[in-house]
Each structure stands twice: as structure tokens, then as C-alpha cells.
Scaffold this active site. Structure first.
Site, PDB file in Angstrom:
ATOM      1  N   CYS A  57     -44.668  59.063  76.620  1.00  0.00           N
ATOM      2  CA  CYS A  57     -46.161  60.558  76.254  1.00  0.00           C
ATOM      3  C   CYS A  57     -47.574  59.502  76.691  1.00  0.00           C
ATOM      4  O   CYS A  57     -48.376  59.974  76.671  1.00  0.00           O
ATOM      5  CB  CYS A  57     -45.634  61.462  75.497  1.00  0.00           C
ATOM      6  SG  CYS A  57     -44.523  62.126  75.393  1.00  0.00           S
ATOM      7  N   ASN A  80     -45.740  70.489  76.375  1.00  0.00           N
ATOM      8  CA  ASN A  80     -45.607  68.944  76.379  1.00  0.00           C
ATOM      9  C   ASN A  80     -44.830  68.383  78.112  1.00  0.00           C
ATOM     10  O   ASN A  80     -44.231  68.533  78.313  1.00  0.00           O
ATOM     11  CB  ASN A  80     -45.160  68.127  75.702  1.00  0.00           C
ATOM     12  CG  ASN A  80     -44.959  66.880  75.302  1.00  0.00           C
ATOM     13  OD1 ASN A  80     -45.350  66.251  76.245  1.00  0.00           O
ATOM     14  ND2 ASN A  80     -44.640  66.080  74.102  1.00  0.00           N
ATOM     15  N   HIS A 132     -52.447  64.677  73.718  1.00  0.00           N
ATOM     16  CA  HIS A 132     -51.893  64.691  74.053  1.00  0.00           C
ATOM     17  C   HIS A 132     -51.332  65.668  73.594  1.00  0.00           C
ATOM     18  O   HIS A 132     -51.474  65.939  72.320  1.00  0.00           O
ATOM     19  CB  HIS A 132     -50.641  63.273  73.778  1.00  0.00           C
ATOM     20  CG  HIS A 132     -49.663  63.985  74.698  1.00  0.00           C
ATOM     21  ND1 HIS A 132     -48.715  64.317  75.465  1.00  0.00           N
ATOM     22  CD2 HIS A 132     -47.944  63.726  73.384  1.00  0.00           C
ATOM     23  CE1 HIS A 132     -47.290  64.788  75.278  1.00  0.00           C
ATOM     24  NE2 HIS A 132     -47.511  63.858  74.132  1.00  0.00           N
TER      25      HIS A 132
HETATM   26  N1  ACO Z   1     -35.853  77.835  67.644  1.00  0.00           N
HETATM   27  C1  ACO Z   1     -35.569  77.805  66.390  1.00  0.00           C
HETATM   28  N2  ACO Z   1     -35.292  77.412  65.253  1.00  0.00           N
HETATM   29  C2  ACO Z   1     -35.326  75.776  65.837  1.00  0.00           C
HETATM   30  C3  ACO Z   1     -36.217  75.500  67.490  1.00  0.00           C
HETATM   31  C4  ACO Z   1     -35.401  76.250  68.226  1.00  0.00           C
HETATM   32  N3  ACO Z   1     -36.292  76.186  69.519  1.00  0.00           N
HETATM   33  N4  ACO Z   1     -35.771  73.958  67.272  1.00  0.00           N
HETATM   34  C5  ACO Z   1     -35.467  73.732  66.045  1.00  0.00           C
HETATM   35  N5  ACO Z   1     -35.016  74.737  65.367  1.00  0.00           N
HETATM   36  C6  ACO Z   1     -34.433  74.885  63.563  1.00  0.00           C
HETATM   37  C7  ACO Z   1     -33.994  73.065  63.287  1.00  0.00           C
HETATM   38  O1  ACO Z   1     -32.502  73.609  63.616  1.00  0.00           O
HETATM   39  C8  ACO Z   1     -34.195  73.288  61.527  1.00  0.00           C
HETATM   40  O2  ACO Z   1     -33.517  74.036  61.117  1.00  0.00           O
HETATM   41  P1  ACO Z   1     -32.370  74.011  59.664  1.00  0.00           P
HETATM   42  O3  ACO Z   1     -33.179  73.729  58.572  1.00  0.00           O
HETATM   43  O4  ACO Z   1     -31.300  74.997  59.910  1.00  0.00           O
HETATM   44  O5  ACO Z   1     -32.040  72.694  60.157  1.00  0.00           O
HETATM   45  C9  ACO Z   1     -35.471  73.910  62.040  1.00  0.00           C
HETATM   46  O6  ACO Z   1     -36.417  74.900  62.747  1.00  0.00           O
HETATM   47  C10 ACO Z   1     -36.508  73.043  61.344  1.00  0.00           C
HETATM   48  O7  ACO Z   1     -36.319  72.387  62.146  1.00  0.00           O
HETATM   49  P2  ACO Z   1     -37.314  70.671  62.269  1.00  0.00           P
HETATM   50  O8  ACO Z   1     -37.416  69.948  63.351  1.00  0.00           O
HETATM   51  O9  ACO Z   1     -37.982  70.410  60.821  1.00  0.00           O
HETATM   52  O10 ACO Z   1     -38.914  71.387  62.579  1.00  0.00           O
HETATM   53  P3  ACO Z   1     -40.007  71.020  62.569  1.00  0.00           P
HETATM   54  O11 ACO Z   1     -41.528  71.937  61.791  1.00  0.00           O
HETATM   55  O12 ACO Z   1     -40.023  69.615  62.650  1.00  0.00           O
HETATM   56  O13 ACO Z   1     -40.588  71.433  64.270  1.00  0.00           O
HETATM   57  C11 ACO Z   1     -40.681  70.073  66.499  1.00  0.00           C
HETATM   58  C12 ACO Z   1     -39.748  70.686  65.222  1.00  0.00           C
HETATM   59  C13 ACO Z   1     -41.555  71.521  66.692  1.00  0.00           C
HETATM   60  C14 ACO Z   1     -39.541  69.247  67.173  1.00  0.00           C
HETATM   61  C15 ACO Z   1     -41.464  69.258  65.781  1.00  0.00           C
HETATM   62  O14 ACO Z   1     -41.400  68.398  64.627  1.00  0.00           O
HETATM   63  C16 ACO Z   1     -42.816  68.147  66.456  1.00  0.00           C
HETATM   64  O15 ACO Z   1     -43.475  68.389  67.214  1.00  0.00           O
HETATM   65  N6  ACO Z   1     -42.597  66.769  66.757  1.00  0.00           N
HETATM   66  C17 ACO Z   1     -43.218  66.148  67.344  1.00  0.00           C
HETATM   67  C18 ACO Z   1     -42.644  66.303  68.858  1.00  0.00           C
HETATM   68  C19 ACO Z   1     -43.392  64.883  69.539  1.00  0.00           C
HETATM   69  O16 ACO Z   1     -44.772  64.791  69.313  1.00  0.00           O
HETATM   70  N7  ACO Z   1     -43.117  64.357  70.456  1.00  0.00           N
HETATM   71  C20 ACO Z   1     -43.796  62.980  70.329  1.00  0.00           C
HETATM   72  C21 ACO Z   1     -43.905  62.696  71.970  1.00  0.00           C
HETATM   73  S1  ACO Z   1     -42.497  63.220  73.229  1.00  0.00           S
HETATM   74  C22 ACO Z   1     -42.402  62.033  73.966  1.00  0.00           C
HETATM   75  O17 ACO Z   1     -42.900  61.061  74.097  1.00  0.00           O
HETATM   76  C23 ACO Z   1     -41.545  62.552  75.248  1.00  0.00           C
END
Ligand code: ACO
Length: 325
Positions: free
Chosen positions: A115, A282, A252
Site C-alpha cells: 500500500c 482500499n 492512502h
Molecule cells: N463484518 C462483521 N464483523 C467483522 C468483520 C466484518 N466484515 N470483520 C471483522 N469482524 C469482527 C471480528 O471478527 C471481531 O469479532 P470478535 O470480537 O467476535 O472476534 C470484531 O469484528 C472486531 O475485529 P477487529 O479486527 O478488532 O476490528 P477493527 O475495529 O480493528 O476493524 C479493520 C478491522 C477494519 C480491518 C481495521 O483493523 C483496519 O482497518 N485495520 C488497518 C487496515 C490497514 O490499514 N491496512 C494497511 C494497508 S493494507 C495493505 O498494505 C495491503
């Protein structure tokens, strides 16, 4: 003192025709439009059609940028293309775009920093321009992340989209001060200790397959919030600027919450932030040039504006570039 600067001449972009909104995932997975919107800010994304490849997307974006600049492929010295989803293991996607444009001179290569790829590509192209190796460089970010999704993993497959964006950089004379137009400073970082946080579980020399994306999203999130604010201030310092000088933050587009928190750390109101994650998802290395081109096409930037771009991705790799429009 006279110095060479890399000025953005024009931008271009391309998004595949097919738009997939969050309800598509609701019908297939245990997820909801509300969860996706609240946690990420994403409402829809574009997916490439069957047979439509990363080079097809990159070529469309590059042609759009050439058209807007009033140039042809023969006016370019080089193409630098950032991608993690190449058509083939080799040759470089950049050479496929070169061929598609009908460019028969110069050189073309790919940059792989996931990314953060576009920021790395932009900084490298700037280095080549400033060292006199090239005068006009097409810098492209192009991705088909829909091809490396695990469609049963709701925590990743709802996040990504396909697309491409491009900018044309041209050498221009400056006086070496922050008043110059063009790229003023950049900051690049990577730390391979964090590989397990975000990677693709296949590859040529390991599994012989393309693999699918694996991410510990909450840990990446924490690194993103801390590292993006730090790289932004480092780059601004190098340029002799302060956060208050920023006219536009073009980050980004991974997650609206990460973007909001970076803006807060820089004390920037959201009116100064270009946000396309809602419509694009993304798109990895394509997200910054897509955001730049979208805002440019809407006429949001004015000559002389200070624009800061920043990104973090697999590696981990992260960085930022500050430029005057
Ligand atoms: N729908 C419903 N629930 C979901 C989903 C979904 N699509 N995805 C995850 N959950 C659930 C999980 O299973 C978890 O459930 P649990 O508590 O029962 O275990 C709960 O939601 C919380 O999960 P987290 O991973 O802690 O959620 P978070 O608030 O962190 O959001 C997200 C997840 C959106 C992925 C976030 O962490 C994020 O944006 N991270 C950064 C991504 C990023 O910037 N990547 C870098 C670039 S990508 C690249 O380089 C290719």
C-alpha cells in the site's frame, strides 16, 4: 541556489466498470453494511472484470494522464509503476503499459511496497529526475486486489478494491526553498520484523501459487496511526514546513478512522482531507494517485497548494511525500 524539482504536470485515473456495494457481502458473509461503514468508512468498491488485468487498468490511467497533459508516450522518459498484483511474475507491468502506450524508448519498471508503493514510486521517480536521469516520468499505482482475496474471510475481503491512478512528473527549476513547486521532501521506511501482520500466503519461490491476503487488522491499525503521523512530521520538517502549512492531506485510503486520526494528530480539519475510501475501498498502491486524480478532476487543488501524501502497508513499509501543486 538553482535546483531541479519534480512538478506534477497532470493526473489520470481509471476504475473498472463493476461497482460492488456492501450489500453484496451481506448476501454472502456474516457481515453488515453498518459494520463495514462504521469500522472502515467503505460503502462500495470497483472490481475488475474477468480477464481485465492490472496492466489494463494502469494503461487506462496512464493514457488519461497523457491526454490531460496534452502529451504523447514519446514525451516520456520513464514509467515507474507500483503494484503488488502484477499480471505475470515477470515482465514488469510497467513494460506492458509502456508497450500499450506505444512508447519505444526510455525505461519502465515496477516498485513493490504494497500500500505504500505509490509513495515509494513517487520518491524514486523524484530521485531520478533530480539526478538528471529522466526529465519526464509517468508514475502509476495499479492494483487488482480482488484477485488475492480470501472470500471467506470477512475481516479482509470487504476492505479492498481495484483501480489505477497516474501522475506525470516533469523536471522544473527551483530555488531550493519551500516556495518551489514540485516535490519538496519525502520520507521512506520499512521494518521486515512486522511481516506477519500483513502478507500474502503464497508466492513464486515458496508455494508456487499467488496466495491470498492475510492481515491482523487491529495491529496494523495501531502501527498505522502512530507511524503515519510520525512520517508526516518528518517530511514536513525536511521541507522546512509545519502541519499548519498543509492545504491538502491526500492519504492512502485504507480506513476512514485511520485517516481521521492522522488528520487530528496534524491538527487538520477534515475539509482539508481528500477522502475517497467510501467509493473506492482500499486499492493499495492505487489509492493515493486515484485520490489525487479524483480531487484534481474536481478542480479542488490550486496552483501553489501544499499537498501531503502518506501511506503504510505490508512489510511493514510506510512513508510520505510533500509537494507544492
Ligand atoms: N463484518 C462483521 N464483523 C467483522 C468483520 C466484518 N466484515 N470483520 C471483522 N469482524 C469482527 C471480528 O471478527 C471481531 O469479532 P470478535 O470480537 O467476535 O472476534 C470484531 O469484528 C472486531 O475485529 P477487529 O479486527 O478488532 O476490528 P477493527 O475495529 O480493528 O476493524 C479493520 C478491522 C477494519 C480491518 C481495521 O483493523 C483496519 O482497518 N485495520 C488497518 C487496515 C490497514 O490499514 N491496512 C494497511 C494497508 S493494507 C495493505 O498494505 C495491503
Amino acid at each position: 541556489m538553482s535546483v531541479i524539482r519534480s512538478v506534477i504536470l497532470a493526473t489520470g485515473h481509471y476504475l473498472p466498470e463493476r461497482v460492488v456495494d456492501n450489500s453484496w457481502f451481506e448476501a454472502r458473509l456474516d457481515t453488515s453494511d453498518q459494520w463495514i461503514r462504521e469500522r472502515t468508512g467503505i460503502a462500495r468498491r470497483h472490481f475488475a472484470a474477468e480477464g481485465e488485468t492490472t496492466s489494463d487498468l494502469g494503461l487506462r490511467a496512464a493514457q488519461d494522464a497523457l491526454d490531460r497533459a496534452g502529451l504523447t508516450a514519446g514525451d516520456l522518459d520513464a514509467i515507474v509503476l507500483a503494484t503488488s498484483t502484477p499480471d505475470l511474475t515477470f515482465p514488469a507491468v510497467a513494460t506492458m503499459v509502456q508497450q500499450g502506450l506505444g512508447m519505444t524508448r526510455g525505461f519502465a519498471f515496477d516498485v513493490q511496497a504494497v500500500c505504500a508503493g505509490f509513495v515509494f514510486a513517487l520518491a524514486n521517480a523524484d530521485g531520478m529526475i533530480r539526478s538528471g536521469q529522466a526529465k519526464r516520468v509517468m508514475v502509476i499505482g495499479a492494483e487488482t486486489f480482488s484477485r488475492i482475496m480470501d472470500w471467506s474471510d470477512r475481516s479482509t475481503c470487504v476492505l479492498f478494491g481495484d483501480g489505477a491512478g497516474a501522475v506525470i512528473l516533469e523536471a522544473a527549476e527551483g530555488d531550493g526553498s519551500a516556495k518551489d513547486r514540485g516535490i519538496l521532501a519525502s520520507d521512506l521506511n520499512s521494518d521486515g520484523r512486522y511481516r506477519e501482520l500483513l502478507y500474502v500466503d503464497g508466492g513464486v519461490s515458496s508455494t508456487g501459487t499467488a496466495g491470498v491476503l492475510r492481515m491482523q487488522g487491529n495491529l496494523v491499525f495501531r502501527h498505522a496511526v502512530e507511524k503515519l503521523a510520525k512520517t508526516a512530521t518528518t517530511t514536513l520538517d525536511r521541507a522546512g514546513l509545519a502541519p499548519g502549512d498543509i492545504d491538502w492531506l491526500v492519504p492512502h485510503q485504507a480506513n476512514a478512522r485511520i485517516i481521521t486520526s492522522t488528520a487530528q494528530k496534524l491538527d487538520l480539519p477534515m475539509e482539508k482531507v481528500v477522502l475517497t475510501v467510501e467509493d473506492h475501498g482500499n486499492t493499495s498502491a492505487a489509492s493515493i494517485p486515484l485520490a489525487l486524480a479524483t480531487a484534481d478532476a474536481e478542480g479542488r487543488f490550486e496552483r501553489g497548494d501544499i499537498i501531503l501524501t502518506e501511506a503504510i502497508g505490508g512489510g511493514l513499509s510506510w512513508g510520505s511525500v510533500v509537494l507544492r501543486w
